[in-house]
Enzyme design. Structure first.
Site, short mmCIF file in Angstrom:
data_model
loop_
_atom_site.label_atom_id
_atom_site.label_comp_id
_atom_site.label_asym_id
_atom_site.label_seq_id
_atom_site.Cartn_x
_atom_site.Cartn_y
_atom_site.Cartn_z
N GLU A 146 -6.66 10.05 2.62
CA GLU A 146 -7.06 8.89 3.08
C GLU A 146 -5.63 9.01 4.14
OE1 GLU A 146 -3.77 6.63 2.36
OE2 GLU A 146 -3.06 7.64 0.29
N CYS B 268 1.49 2.66 -5.75
CA CYS B 268 0.23 1.90 -6.25
C CYS B 268 -0.07 3.93 -7.26
CB CYS B 268 -0.27 1.37 -6.05
SG CYS B 268 -1.78 1.85 -5.12
N ASN C 152 -13.99 -8.10 0.20
CA ASN C 152 -13.94 -8.04 1.82
C ASN C 152 -12.37 -8.06 2.26
OD1 ASN C 152 -16.49 -8.41 2.65
ND2 ASN C 152 -16.78 -10.11 2.54
#
Length: 427
Positions: free
Chosen positions: A110, A50, A190
Protein backbone atom coordinates in the site's frame (compact mmCIF):
# COMPACT_ATOMS: atom_id res chain seq x y z
CA UNK A 1 25.07 5.23 20.20
CA UNK A 2 23.01 2.88 18.01
CA UNK A 3 20.06 3.21 15.64
CA UNK A 4 16.95 1.51 17.07
CA UNK A 5 13.47 0.74 15.80
CA UNK A 6 10.91 -0.25 18.42
CA UNK A 7 7.15 -0.55 18.23
CA UNK A 8 3.98 -2.54 17.73
CA UNK A 9 1.89 -3.24 14.65
CA UNK A 10 -1.17 -5.17 13.49
CA UNK A 11 0.77 -8.44 13.75
CA UNK A 12 1.96 -8.06 17.35
CA UNK A 13 -0.76 -6.10 19.16
CA UNK A 14 -4.54 -5.92 19.33
CA UNK A 15 -6.39 -2.86 18.10
CA UNK A 16 -7.19 -2.04 21.76
CA UNK A 17 -3.48 -1.86 22.64
CA UNK A 18 -2.65 0.04 19.44
CA UNK A 19 -5.31 2.60 20.37
CA UNK A 20 -3.67 3.13 23.77
CA UNK A 21 -0.30 4.08 22.29
CA UNK A 22 -1.45 5.94 19.18
CA UNK A 23 -0.46 9.60 18.74
CA UNK A 24 -2.20 12.39 16.90
CA UNK A 25 -0.02 15.07 15.31
CA UNK A 26 -0.71 17.78 17.91
CA UNK A 27 0.04 15.63 20.96
CA UNK A 28 3.11 14.12 19.34
CA UNK A 29 4.42 17.54 18.36
CA UNK A 30 4.19 18.71 21.99
CA UNK A 31 5.89 15.55 23.29
CA UNK A 32 8.74 15.85 20.82
CA UNK A 33 9.22 19.53 21.62
CA UNK A 34 9.70 18.58 25.28
CA UNK A 35 11.94 15.63 24.44
CA UNK A 36 14.58 17.64 22.59
CA UNK A 37 15.75 19.04 25.94
CA UNK A 38 16.53 15.54 27.29
CA UNK A 39 20.13 14.57 26.60
CA UNK A 40 19.51 10.83 26.99
CA UNK A 41 16.88 10.64 24.23
CA UNK A 42 16.46 13.67 22.00
CA UNK A 43 17.01 12.21 18.54
CA UNK A 44 13.83 10.37 17.51
CA UNK A 45 11.03 9.99 14.97
CA UNK A 46 7.63 8.48 15.80
CA UNK A 47 5.46 6.84 13.13
CA UNK A 48 1.86 6.41 14.31
CA UNK A 49 -0.88 5.03 12.02
CA UNK A 50 -3.97 2.90 12.57
CA UNK A 51 -1.86 -0.24 12.10
CA UNK A 52 1.41 0.66 13.85
CA UNK A 53 3.17 2.89 16.36
CA UNK A 54 6.95 2.85 16.03
CA UNK A 55 9.80 4.84 17.54
CA UNK A 56 13.00 5.26 15.54
CA UNK A 57 15.91 6.78 17.43
CA UNK A 58 19.62 7.15 17.97
CA UNK A 59 19.99 5.93 21.55
CA UNK A 60 22.16 4.04 24.01
CA UNK A 61 19.65 1.21 24.42
CA UNK A 62 16.16 0.07 23.39
CA UNK A 63 14.88 0.12 26.98
CA UNK A 64 14.88 3.93 27.02
CA UNK A 65 12.62 3.94 23.94
CA UNK A 66 10.25 1.42 25.51
CA UNK A 67 10.02 3.49 28.70
CA UNK A 68 9.41 6.67 26.70
CA UNK A 69 6.62 5.03 24.70
CA UNK A 70 4.94 3.73 27.86
CA UNK A 71 5.33 6.97 29.82
CA UNK A 72 4.07 9.08 26.91
CA UNK A 73 0.83 7.10 26.96
CA UNK A 74 0.51 6.63 30.73
CA UNK A 75 0.65 2.86 30.62
CA UNK A 76 2.82 0.29 32.37
CA UNK A 77 5.84 -1.02 30.48
CA UNK A 78 4.62 -4.53 31.35
CA UNK A 79 1.60 -3.98 29.08
CA UNK A 80 3.92 -3.43 26.13
CA UNK A 81 6.91 -5.65 26.71
CA UNK A 82 5.41 -8.82 25.21
CA UNK A 83 4.02 -7.03 22.16
CA UNK A 84 6.88 -4.79 21.03
CA UNK A 85 9.51 -5.71 18.49
CA UNK A 86 12.92 -4.08 18.59
CA UNK A 87 15.67 -3.90 16.03
CA UNK A 88 19.16 -2.42 16.22
CA UNK A 89 21.43 -0.92 13.55
CA UNK A 90 21.39 -3.14 10.43
CA UNK A 91 18.09 -4.81 11.34
CA UNK A 92 16.53 -1.45 12.23
CA UNK A 93 17.59 0.03 8.90
CA UNK A 94 16.15 -2.93 7.00
CA UNK A 95 12.90 -2.70 8.97
CA UNK A 96 12.49 1.02 8.22
CA UNK A 97 13.06 0.37 4.52
CA UNK A 98 10.46 -2.44 4.54
CA UNK A 99 7.94 -0.20 6.29
CA UNK A 100 8.48 2.73 3.90
CA UNK A 101 8.20 0.38 0.90
CA UNK A 102 4.88 -1.09 2.07
CA UNK A 103 6.36 -4.56 2.57
CA UNK A 104 5.38 -4.62 6.26
CA UNK A 105 1.84 -3.28 5.73
CA UNK A 106 -1.45 -5.03 6.42
CA UNK A 107 -2.25 -4.39 2.76
CA UNK A 108 0.96 -5.49 1.03
CA UNK A 109 2.46 -2.70 -1.06
CA UNK A 110 0.00 0.00 0.00
CA UNK A 111 1.36 3.43 -0.99
CA UNK A 112 0.00 5.56 1.88
CA UNK A 113 2.61 4.41 4.40
CA UNK A 114 5.46 6.21 2.60
CA UNK A 115 3.63 9.52 2.95
CA UNK A 116 2.91 8.76 6.59
CA UNK A 117 6.60 8.07 7.33
CA UNK A 118 7.59 11.27 5.51
CA UNK A 119 5.06 13.23 7.58
CA UNK A 120 6.47 11.69 10.76
CA UNK A 121 9.98 12.79 9.82
CA UNK A 122 8.75 16.30 8.97
CA UNK A 123 7.02 16.58 12.36
CA UNK A 124 10.20 15.54 14.17
CA UNK A 125 12.27 17.98 12.13
CA UNK A 126 9.87 20.75 13.12
CA UNK A 127 10.34 19.73 16.77
CA UNK A 128 14.14 19.62 16.23
CA UNK A 129 14.55 15.98 17.26
CA UNK A 130 16.31 14.81 14.09
CA UNK A 131 20.10 14.76 13.85
CA UNK A 132 21.90 14.68 10.48
CA UNK A 133 22.69 10.98 11.10
CA UNK A 134 19.04 10.06 11.75
CA UNK A 135 17.88 12.16 8.81
CA UNK A 136 20.29 10.41 6.44
CA UNK A 137 18.87 7.00 7.42
CA UNK A 138 15.32 8.14 6.68
CA UNK A 139 16.25 9.80 3.40
CA UNK A 140 17.93 6.60 2.25
CA UNK A 141 14.83 4.63 3.29
CA UNK A 142 12.74 6.94 1.08
CA UNK A 143 15.17 6.32 -1.76
CA UNK A 144 14.79 2.57 -1.21
CA UNK A 145 10.98 2.85 -1.21
CA UNK A 146 11.07 4.81 -4.46
CA UNK A 147 13.29 2.16 -6.05
CA UNK A 148 10.99 -0.63 -4.86
CA UNK A 149 7.88 1.05 -6.25
CA UNK A 150 9.47 2.02 -9.57
CA UNK A 151 11.45 -1.16 -10.24
CA UNK A 152 9.08 -3.85 -8.92
CA UNK A 153 5.34 -4.48 -9.29
CA UNK A 154 4.71 -4.61 -5.54
CA UNK A 155 2.37 -1.61 -5.63
CA UNK A 156 1.03 -1.70 -9.16
CA UNK A 157 -2.01 -3.97 -8.75
CA UNK A 158 -5.30 -3.07 -7.04
CA UNK A 159 -5.85 -5.10 -3.85
CA UNK A 160 -8.79 -3.25 -2.27
CA UNK A 161 -12.33 -2.77 -3.57
CA UNK A 162 -12.04 1.02 -3.51
CA UNK A 163 -8.74 1.05 -5.33
CA UNK A 164 -9.94 -1.61 -7.78
CA UNK A 165 -12.95 0.53 -8.78
CA UNK A 166 -10.68 3.54 -9.31
CA UNK A 167 -8.30 1.52 -11.47
CA UNK A 168 -11.24 0.10 -13.43
CA UNK A 169 -12.51 3.61 -14.16
CA UNK A 170 -9.05 4.55 -15.38
CA UNK A 171 -9.05 1.59 -17.78
CA UNK A 172 -12.52 2.34 -19.20
CA UNK A 173 -12.07 6.12 -19.37
CA UNK A 174 -8.63 7.40 -20.31
CA UNK A 175 -9.21 10.95 -18.97
CA UNK A 176 -10.38 10.93 -15.32
CA UNK A 177 -10.39 14.73 -15.18
CA UNK A 178 -13.53 14.74 -17.35
CA UNK A 179 -15.50 12.14 -15.36
CA UNK A 180 -18.60 12.59 -13.24
CA UNK A 181 -18.94 9.89 -10.60
CA UNK A 182 -22.04 8.95 -8.62
CA UNK A 183 -21.79 6.96 -5.41
CA UNK A 184 -25.09 5.44 -4.35
CA UNK A 185 -24.85 5.13 -0.54
CA UNK A 186 -22.08 6.72 1.49
CA UNK A 187 -21.06 3.81 3.69
CA UNK A 188 -17.52 2.59 4.35
CA UNK A 189 -17.03 0.83 1.01
CA UNK A 190 -18.32 3.64 -1.19
CA UNK A 191 -16.48 6.22 0.91
CA UNK A 192 -13.23 4.47 -0.04
CA UNK A 193 -14.34 4.40 -3.68
CA UNK A 194 -15.11 8.12 -3.56
CA UNK A 195 -11.78 8.96 -1.93
CA UNK A 196 -9.74 6.93 -4.42
CA UNK A 197 -11.55 8.48 -7.39
CA UNK A 198 -11.21 11.97 -5.90
CA UNK A 199 -7.45 11.41 -5.51
CA UNK A 200 -7.37 10.25 -9.13
CA UNK A 201 -8.66 13.67 -10.18
CA UNK A 202 -12.23 13.16 -11.41
CA UNK A 203 -14.21 16.30 -12.25
CA UNK A 204 -17.30 15.83 -10.08
CA UNK A 205 -18.67 13.56 -7.35
CA UNK A 206 -22.42 13.11 -6.87
CA UNK A 207 -23.34 11.59 -3.51
CA UNK A 208 -26.73 9.90 -3.31
CA UNK A 209 -27.58 8.72 0.19
CA UNK A 210 -30.65 8.20 2.36
CA UNK A 211 -29.01 9.95 5.32
CA UNK A 212 -28.10 13.57 4.61
CA UNK A 213 -25.78 13.66 7.63
CA UNK A 214 -23.57 10.84 6.32
CA UNK A 215 -23.56 12.37 2.82
CA UNK A 216 -22.43 15.71 4.28
CA UNK A 217 -19.65 13.97 6.21
CA UNK A 218 -18.27 12.26 3.09
CA UNK A 219 -18.60 15.50 1.12
CA UNK A 220 -16.47 17.33 3.69
CA UNK A 221 -13.79 14.63 3.51
CA UNK A 222 -13.30 14.96 -0.27
CA UNK A 223 -14.39 18.55 -1.00
CA UNK A 224 -10.77 19.76 -1.08
CA UNK A 225 -10.08 17.42 -4.03
CA UNK A 226 -13.24 17.41 -6.14
CA UNK A 227 -16.47 19.30 -6.79
CA UNK A 228 -19.23 17.62 -4.76
CA UNK A 229 -23.01 17.56 -5.15
CA UNK A 230 -25.46 15.80 -2.83
CA UNK A 231 -28.81 14.52 -4.11
CA UNK A 232 -31.74 12.86 -2.37
CA UNK A 233 -32.10 9.12 -2.71
CA UNK A 234 -35.50 9.65 -4.32
CA UNK A 235 -33.80 11.56 -7.16
CA UNK A 236 -31.44 8.71 -8.06
CA UNK A 237 -33.13 7.48 -11.25
CA UNK A 238 -33.55 10.90 -12.85
CA UNK A 239 -29.88 11.80 -12.23
CA UNK A 240 -28.31 8.56 -13.49
CA UNK A 241 -27.69 10.00 -16.96
CA UNK A 242 -25.28 12.57 -15.49
CA UNK A 243 -22.83 9.92 -14.26
CA UNK A 244 -20.03 8.30 -16.24
CA UNK A 245 -19.24 6.02 -13.31
CA UNK A 246 -21.82 4.68 -10.85
CA UNK A 247 -20.78 2.77 -7.72
CA UNK A 248 -23.62 1.37 -5.63
CA UNK A 249 -23.44 -0.29 -2.21
CA UNK A 250 -26.67 0.32 -0.28
CA UNK A 251 -27.30 -2.83 1.74
CA UNK A 252 -30.89 -2.78 0.50
CA UNK A 253 -32.83 -6.03 0.23
CA UNK A 254 -34.12 -4.97 -3.19
CA UNK A 255 -32.54 -3.61 -6.36
CA UNK A 256 -32.33 0.19 -6.36
CA UNK A 257 -31.21 0.72 -9.98
CA UNK A 258 -33.61 -0.84 -12.49
CA UNK A 259 -32.99 -1.89 -16.07
CA UNK A 260 -35.47 0.69 -17.35
CA UNK A 261 -33.76 3.50 -15.41
CA UNK A 262 -30.38 2.69 -16.97
CA UNK A 263 -31.89 2.37 -20.43
CA UNK A 264 -33.45 5.83 -20.07
CA UNK A 265 -30.18 7.26 -18.75
CA UNK A 266 -28.26 5.88 -21.74
CA UNK A 267 -30.69 7.50 -24.13
CA UNK A 268 -30.28 10.88 -22.37
CA UNK A 269 -26.49 10.44 -22.59
CA UNK A 270 -26.76 9.77 -26.31
CA UNK A 271 -25.39 6.30 -25.60
CA UNK A 272 -22.05 7.44 -24.22
CA UNK A 273 -20.57 4.54 -22.24
CA UNK A 274 -21.17 4.05 -18.52
CA UNK A 275 -19.22 2.06 -15.94
CA UNK A 276 -21.51 0.61 -13.29
CA UNK A 277 -20.08 -1.13 -10.23
CA UNK A 278 -22.34 -3.09 -7.91
CA UNK A 279 -20.61 -3.67 -4.56
CA UNK A 280 -23.78 -4.73 -2.74
CA UNK A 281 -24.93 -8.18 -1.65
CA UNK A 282 -27.83 -8.59 -2.42
CA UNK A 283 -27.20 -6.73 -5.67
CA UNK A 284 -28.31 -3.11 -6.12
CA UNK A 285 -28.27 -3.04 -9.92
CA UNK A 286 -30.45 -5.19 -12.16
CA UNK A 287 -27.94 -7.62 -13.75
CA UNK A 288 -29.81 -7.36 -17.08
CA UNK A 289 -28.30 -3.89 -17.64
CA UNK A 290 -25.13 -5.71 -18.74
CA UNK A 291 -26.94 -6.47 -22.01
CA UNK A 292 -27.24 -2.76 -22.85
CA UNK A 293 -24.72 -1.45 -25.38
CA UNK A 294 -22.37 1.01 -23.74
CA UNK A 295 -22.77 -0.30 -20.18
CA UNK A 296 -19.89 -2.03 -18.37
CA UNK A 297 -21.28 -3.77 -15.29
CA UNK A 298 -18.98 -5.22 -12.62
CA UNK A 299 -20.04 -7.00 -9.44
CA UNK A 300 -18.31 -8.00 -6.20
CA UNK A 301 -17.23 -11.39 -7.56
CA UNK A 302 -15.72 -9.79 -10.68
CA UNK A 303 -13.67 -7.38 -8.60
CA UNK A 304 -12.70 -9.98 -5.99
CA UNK A 305 -11.24 -12.29 -8.62
CA UNK A 306 -9.18 -9.38 -9.97
CA UNK A 307 -8.05 -8.48 -6.44
CA UNK A 308 -7.06 -12.09 -5.65
CA UNK A 309 -5.02 -12.31 -8.83
CA UNK A 310 -3.42 -8.93 -8.17
CA UNK A 311 -2.57 -9.85 -4.59
CA UNK A 312 -0.82 -12.99 -5.83
CA UNK A 313 1.17 -10.82 -8.25
CA UNK A 314 2.06 -8.42 -5.44
CA UNK A 315 3.29 -11.29 -3.28
CA UNK A 316 5.46 -12.51 -6.12
CA UNK A 317 6.81 -9.00 -6.67
CA UNK A 318 7.42 -8.66 -2.91
CA UNK A 319 10.05 -11.42 -3.09
CA UNK A 320 12.02 -9.32 -5.56
CA UNK A 321 11.42 -6.20 -3.46
CA UNK A 322 12.76 -7.90 -0.31
CA UNK A 323 16.00 -8.74 -2.12
CA UNK A 324 16.31 -5.12 -3.26
CA UNK A 325 15.68 -3.78 0.25
CA UNK A 326 18.33 -6.08 1.74
CA UNK A 327 20.85 -4.99 -0.89
CA UNK A 328 20.14 -1.29 -0.31
CA UNK A 329 20.30 -1.74 3.46
CA UNK A 330 23.70 -3.41 3.08
CA UNK A 331 24.89 -0.50 0.92
CA UNK A 332 23.85 2.04 3.56
CA UNK A 333 25.45 0.04 6.37
CA UNK A 334 28.69 -0.27 4.36
CA UNK A 335 28.65 3.48 3.70
CA UNK A 336 28.16 4.16 7.41
CA UNK A 337 31.04 1.85 8.33
CA UNK A 338 33.34 3.54 5.81
CA UNK A 339 32.33 6.92 7.22
CA UNK A 340 32.98 5.71 10.77
CA UNK A 341 36.33 4.27 9.67
CA UNK A 342 37.22 7.64 8.16
CA UNK A 343 36.55 9.35 11.49
CA UNK A 344 38.61 6.74 13.33
CA UNK A 345 41.48 7.02 10.84
CA UNK A 346 41.44 10.81 11.21
CA UNK A 347 41.58 10.51 15.01
CA UNK A 348 44.36 7.89 14.79
CA UNK A 349 46.38 10.08 12.42
CA UNK A 350 45.91 13.10 14.68
CA UNK A 351 46.98 11.05 17.72
CA UNK A 352 50.10 9.82 15.87
CA UNK A 353 51.01 13.35 14.81
CA UNK A 354 50.69 14.54 18.41
CA UNK A 355 53.06 11.76 19.54
CA UNK A 356 55.50 12.63 16.76
CA UNK A 357 55.40 16.32 17.65
CA UNK A 358 56.06 15.60 21.34
CA UNK A 359 59.00 13.33 20.52
CA UNK A 360 60.36 15.84 18.03
CA UNK A 361 60.16 18.60 20.65
CA UNK A 362 61.97 16.32 23.11
CA UNK A 363 64.72 15.60 20.54
CA UNK A 364 65.16 19.27 19.61
CA UNK A 365 65.51 20.19 23.28
CA UNK A 366 68.19 17.49 23.67
CA UNK A 367 70.07 18.90 20.69
CA UNK A 368 69.68 22.43 22.04
CA UNK A 369 71.32 21.31 25.27
CA UNK A 370 74.32 19.88 23.43
CA UNK A 371 73.26 16.28 23.03
CA UNK A 372 75.08 14.07 20.54
CA UNK A 373 73.06 14.34 17.29
CA UNK A 374 73.46 10.66 16.40
CA UNK A 375 72.36 9.51 19.87
CA UNK A 376 69.49 12.00 19.93
CA UNK A 377 68.23 10.74 16.55
CA UNK A 378 68.55 7.10 17.64
CA UNK A 379 66.61 7.83 20.84
CA UNK A 380 64.01 9.81 18.87
CA UNK A 381 63.48 6.90 16.44
CA UNK A 382 63.31 4.34 19.26
CA UNK A 383 60.88 6.36 21.44
CA UNK A 384 58.67 7.19 18.46
CA UNK A 385 58.56 3.56 17.32
CA UNK A 386 57.70 2.30 20.80
CA UNK A 387 54.87 4.76 21.28
CA UNK A 388 53.39 4.23 17.81
CA UNK A 389 53.36 0.44 17.99
CA UNK A 390 52.22 0.24 21.62
CA UNK A 391 48.43 0.39 20.88
CA UNK A 392 48.73 -2.23 18.12
CA UNK A 393 50.83 -4.51 20.35
CA UNK A 394 48.30 -4.23 23.16
CA UNK A 395 45.44 -4.95 20.73
CA UNK A 396 47.20 -8.08 19.45
CA UNK A 397 47.88 -9.32 23.01
CA UNK A 398 44.25 -8.76 24.05
CA UNK A 399 43.03 -10.53 20.91
CA UNK A 400 45.23 -13.52 21.73
CA UNK A 401 43.64 -13.73 25.20
CA UNK A 402 40.09 -13.39 23.88
CA UNK A 403 37.76 -16.34 23.29
CA UNK A 404 37.42 -15.51 19.59
CA UNK A 405 40.29 -17.22 17.71
CA UNK A 406 38.88 -16.06 14.36
CA UNK A 407 39.35 -12.41 15.31
CA UNK A 408 42.94 -13.01 16.50
CA UNK A 409 43.81 -14.89 13.31
CA UNK A 410 42.24 -12.15 11.17
CA UNK A 411 44.15 -9.42 13.01
CA UNK A 412 47.42 -11.34 12.88
CA UNK A 413 47.04 -12.03 9.15
CA UNK A 414 46.06 -8.43 8.46
CA UNK A 415 49.16 -7.09 10.21
CA UNK A 416 51.33 -9.61 8.36
CA UNK A 417 49.85 -8.41 5.05
CA UNK A 418 50.73 -4.83 6.00
CA UNK A 419 54.32 -5.85 6.82
CA UNK A 420 54.68 -7.79 3.56
CA UNK A 421 53.37 -4.83 1.58
CA UNK A 422 55.82 -2.44 3.25
CA UNK A 423 58.76 -4.80 2.59
CA UNK A 424 58.11 -4.94 -1.15
CA UNK A 425 60.82 -3.07 -3.05
CA UNK A 426 59.63 0.26 -4.43
CA UNK A 427 60.02 0.67 -8.18
Amino acid sequence: MSFFALGVNHQTASVELREQIAFNAERLSNLLAEQRHHESLKDLVVVSTCNRTEVYAMAEDAESLLKWLADANNIDVKQLIHHVYRYENAQAITHLMRVASGLDSLMLGEPQILGQVKSALALSKEAQTVSPELNSVFEYAFYAAKRVRSETAVGSHAVSMGYAVAQLALQVFSKPEKLTVMVVAAGEMNSLVAKHLAEMGVAKMIICNRSRERADQLAQEIAHQVEVEIIDFSDLAENLYRADVVSSCTGSLHQVIAYADVKTALKKRRYQQMLMVDLAVPRDIDPKVESLDGVYLYGVDDLQSVIDENLAQRRQAAVEAEVMVNQLATQLITHQKVKEAGSTIHAYRQHSEEISQRELTHALEALHHGGNPEQVLQQFAHRLTQKLIHPTSMLLREAAKAESPDYFEWLQQHLQDVFDHERKPKR
